[in-house]
Motif scaffolding. Structure first.
Motif, PDB file in Angstrom:
ATOM      1  N   GLU A   1       6.954  -4.869  -8.673  1.00 24.95           N
ATOM      2  CA  GLU A   1       7.027  -3.448  -9.023  1.00 24.95           C
ATOM      3  C   GLU A   1       8.270  -2.859  -8.364  1.00 24.95           C
ATOM      4  O   GLU A   1       8.398  -2.883  -7.145  1.00 24.95           O
ATOM      5  CB  GLU A   1       5.775  -2.708  -8.529  1.00 24.95           C
TER       6      GLU A   1
ATOM      7  N   LEU B   1      -7.728  -4.416  -2.138  1.00 26.05           N
ATOM      8  CA  LEU B   1      -7.314  -3.451  -3.156  1.00 26.05           C
ATOM      9  C   LEU B   1      -6.779  -4.113  -4.431  1.00 26.05           C
ATOM     10  O   LEU B   1      -6.135  -3.477  -5.233  1.00 26.05           O
ATOM     11  CB  LEU B   1      -6.243  -2.525  -2.571  1.00 26.05           C
TER      12      LEU B   1
ATOM     13  N   LEU C   1       9.570   3.606 -12.359  1.00 24.32           N
ATOM     14  CA  LEU C   1       8.765   2.409 -12.085  1.00 24.32           C
ATOM     15  C   LEU C   1       9.059   1.366 -13.145  1.00 24.32           C
ATOM     16  O   LEU C   1       8.967   1.646 -14.346  1.00 24.32           O
ATOM     17  CB  LEU C   1       7.280   2.792 -12.112  1.00 24.32           C
TER      18      LEU C   1
ATOM     19  N   PHE D   1       3.299  11.375  -7.849  1.00 24.26           N
ATOM     20  CA  PHE D   1       2.949   9.969  -7.932  1.00 24.26           C
ATOM     21  C   PHE D   1       1.995   9.728  -9.088  1.00 24.26           C
ATOM     22  O   PHE D   1       1.139  10.553  -9.355  1.00 24.26           O
ATOM     23  CB  PHE D   1       2.293   9.542  -6.622  1.00 24.26           C
ATOM     24  N   PRO D   2       2.116   8.602  -9.805  1.00 19.51           N
ATOM     25  CA  PRO D   2       1.138   8.305 -10.852  1.00 19.51           C
ATOM     26  C   PRO D   2      -0.267   8.278 -10.275  1.00 19.51           C
ATOM     27  O   PRO D   2      -0.460   7.876  -9.135  1.00 19.51           O
ATOM     28  CB  PRO D   2       1.554   6.908 -11.321  1.00 19.51           C
ATOM     29  N   SER D   3      -1.224   8.684 -11.037  1.00 24.80           N
ATOM     30  CA  SER D   3      -2.578   8.843 -10.511  1.00 24.80           C
ATOM     31  C   SER D   3      -3.183   7.523 -10.048  1.00 24.80           C
ATOM     32  O   SER D   3      -3.995   7.498  -9.147  1.00 24.80           O
ATOM     33  CB  SER D   3      -3.468   9.479 -11.565  1.00 24.80           C
ATOM     34  N   SER D   4      -2.794   6.428 -10.652  1.00 24.94           N
ATOM     35  CA  SER D   4      -3.313   5.156 -10.190  1.00 24.94           C
ATOM     36  C   SER D   4      -2.222   4.105 -10.288  1.00 24.94           C
ATOM     37  O   SER D   4      -1.646   3.909 -11.345  1.00 24.94           O
ATOM     38  CB  SER D   4      -4.521   4.724 -11.015  1.00 24.94           C
ATOM     39  N   LEU D   5      -1.940   3.466  -9.193  1.00 29.25           N
ATOM     40  CA  LEU D   5      -0.902   2.434  -9.181  1.00 29.25           C
ATOM     41  C   LEU D   5      -1.308   1.349  -8.203  1.00 29.25           C
ATOM     42  O   LEU D   5      -1.774   1.643  -7.108  1.00 29.25           O
ATOM     43  CB  LEU D   5       0.439   3.024  -8.745  1.00 29.25           C
ATOM     44  N   ILE D   6      -1.146   0.103  -8.593  1.00 29.64           N
ATOM     45  CA  ILE D   6      -1.408  -0.996  -7.672  1.00 29.64           C
ATOM     46  C   ILE D   6      -0.226  -1.945  -7.685  1.00 29.64           C
ATOM     47  O   ILE D   6       0.320  -2.229  -8.737  1.00 29.64           O
ATOM     48  CB  ILE D   6      -2.715  -1.725  -8.046  1.00 29.64           C
TER      49      ILE D   6
ATOM     50  N   CYS E   1       0.874  -1.162   0.000  1.00 36.38           N
ATOM     51  CA  CYS E   1       0.000   0.000   0.000  1.00 36.38           C
ATOM     52  C   CYS E   1       0.915   1.216   0.000  1.00 36.38           C
ATOM     53  O   CYS E   1       1.636   1.430   0.948  1.00 36.38           O
ATOM     54  CB  CYS E   1      -0.876  -0.036   1.248  1.00 36.38           C
ATOM     55  N   LEU E   2       0.908   1.980  -1.064  1.00 38.09           N
ATOM     56  CA  LEU E   2       1.899   3.045  -1.226  1.00 38.09           C
ATOM     57  C   LEU E   2       1.382   4.345  -0.655  1.00 38.09           C
ATOM     58  O   LEU E   2       0.662   5.089  -1.296  1.00 38.09           O
ATOM     59  CB  LEU E   2       2.236   3.200  -2.719  1.00 38.09           C
TER      60      LEU E   2
END
Lengths: 262, 128
Positions: free
Chosen positions: A188, A261, A212, A174-179, A165-166
């Motif tokens: 990753e 998530l 990344l 930060f990128p708008s969406s990252l999992i 969980c970042l």
């Protein structure tokens, strides 16, 4: 039958009432079972393996913190027996990703028994569940034996995530969406520097995202011969470079919540 | 925030080579690649590559579409569109179906265009 493993810090009397409530709820769901309270003299892996071999255990449940979950995950790598988790209080970084609420609310998730199979990382023949952390830029990452990734001195931290969980990135960079998805057969690799924001002067934890990469196999070594860089595994154990890191062929079965998530 | 990977609009994962990182060697990817740092070697992906303004790439690049705003010393090969922004600098050959060159871009090399089949790209590879 469920097997319960209590974390070492739960011997403190201040947790007595909380644990009593959890145990009552476990009994009401009909998922009681044998339990062991850990102390510093007991080896988690040996206790789990002894109990799942000798008794009709079909689920191992950790009650406590993330460190014990990581140890239990290593012990159950490749096993058909799923791992359950009852996090105590809100310090867990794994619980939100897995969709598991804290304290006695986690018993509902346990009873629902929603099982998912997730990846485990492997570093030098040790398993890791969540991440590796390197706080030194003086390394070389060799990816899939084909290319080298060389950070410069602006990079303050390198993290290799399997399940994470970042939270601590400067949101603007930060990128708008990252999992960090634990089911994608990839790790990753995130390289970050010190955030330039005013907030970072106050809160030293904020990082500035830089790079990344999605890799399934990599090597990490110091950029000079005979130099060894410390690496933190799952936020509790330290080893040194050189490292061979990959997604393990053995998977982990884990009980998750609906609000996970991934 | 955590429901999707770092994705472009078409849902491909994005590798990001940041300004503080250098990549040396053969870098292959399945998804999109965004380059802000240095690359020395070869770059291949089945999707798109975007080279940002301060990036320095000494590599041959093969991708579906390529957007260049930085500096490249090497050949670009695309099955789709190569777009040179106004601060693009390329020394190398281009093979593409479509080419967009903005005012201010500098291109030194040969250009082959028009055919979208792989034969053209393979011919260029054989010459090399």
């Amino acid at each position: 039958m469920y097997f319960y493993l209590y974390d070492t810090f739960l011997v403190n009397k201040k947790y007595e009432r909380l644990l009593s409530g959890i145990e009552t709820k476990i009994a009401s769901f009909g998922i009681s079972g044998p339990s062991v309270h850990l102390n510093i003299l007991k080896n988690t892996k040996e206790i789990i393996q002894d109990n799942i071999n000798s008794k009709e255990i079909d689920t191992v449940v950790v009650i406590g913190g993330d460190k014990l979950v990581s140890q239990a995950a290593s012990a159950l790598a490749g096993s058909k027996i799923p791992l359950g988790f009852i996090p105590i209080f809100s310090n867990s970084s794994l619980a939100p990703i897995l969709g598991i609420p804290t304290n006695d609310f986690a018993v509902d998730t346990l009873a629902n028994r929603l099982i998912k199979t997730i990846d485990l990382g492997k570093v030098n023949n040790q398993y890791f569940l969540s991440n590796l952390q390197i706080s030194d830029h003086r390394i070389i990452i060799t990816s899939n034996n084909s290319c080298q990734i060389i950070p410069d001195k602006k990079i303050k931290q390198i993290n290799i995530y399997n399940l994470a969980c970042l939270k601590n990135f400067d949101q603007q960079s930060f990128p708008s969406s990252l999992i960090c998805c634990p089911q994608d057969q990839q790790l990753e690799v995130i390289l970050s520097g010190q955030s330039n924001s005013l907030w970072s002067l106050i809160d030293n934890k904020k990082s500035q995202f830089d790079s990344l990469f999605y890799l399934n196999k990599l090597k990490i070594e110091a950029n000079k011969p005979n130099k060894f860089i410390p690496v933190l595994i799952d936020n509790y154990k330290t080893i040194k470079t050189p490292l061979d890191i990959e997604i393990a062929s053995q998977k982990l079965k884990i009980i998750v919540g609906r609000r996970r998530l991934f | 925030m955590f429901k999707e990977k770092t994705t472009s609009d078409d849902g491909n994962t994005e590798t990001i080579i940041g300004a503080s990182v250098k990549v040396k060697g053969n870098f292959d990817s399945e998804g999109n690649i965004i380059i802000k740092g240095e690359v020395d070697g070869t770059l291949k992906t089945k999707n798109d590559i975007r080279i940002e303004k301060d990036a320095l790439v000494k590599a041959s690049i093969t991708a579906e579409n390529i957007y260049l705003a930085g500096q490249v010393q090497g050949n670009l090969k695309s099955k789709g569109t190569i777009h040179l922004a106004n601060n693009a600098r390329i020394t190398g050959d281009i093979v593409a179906q479509h080419l967009i060159i903005e005012d201010g871009a500098i291109f030194n090399g040969q250009c082959k265009m028009g055919r979208s089949d792989e034969k053209q790209i393979n011919e260029q590879a054989e010459i090399e």
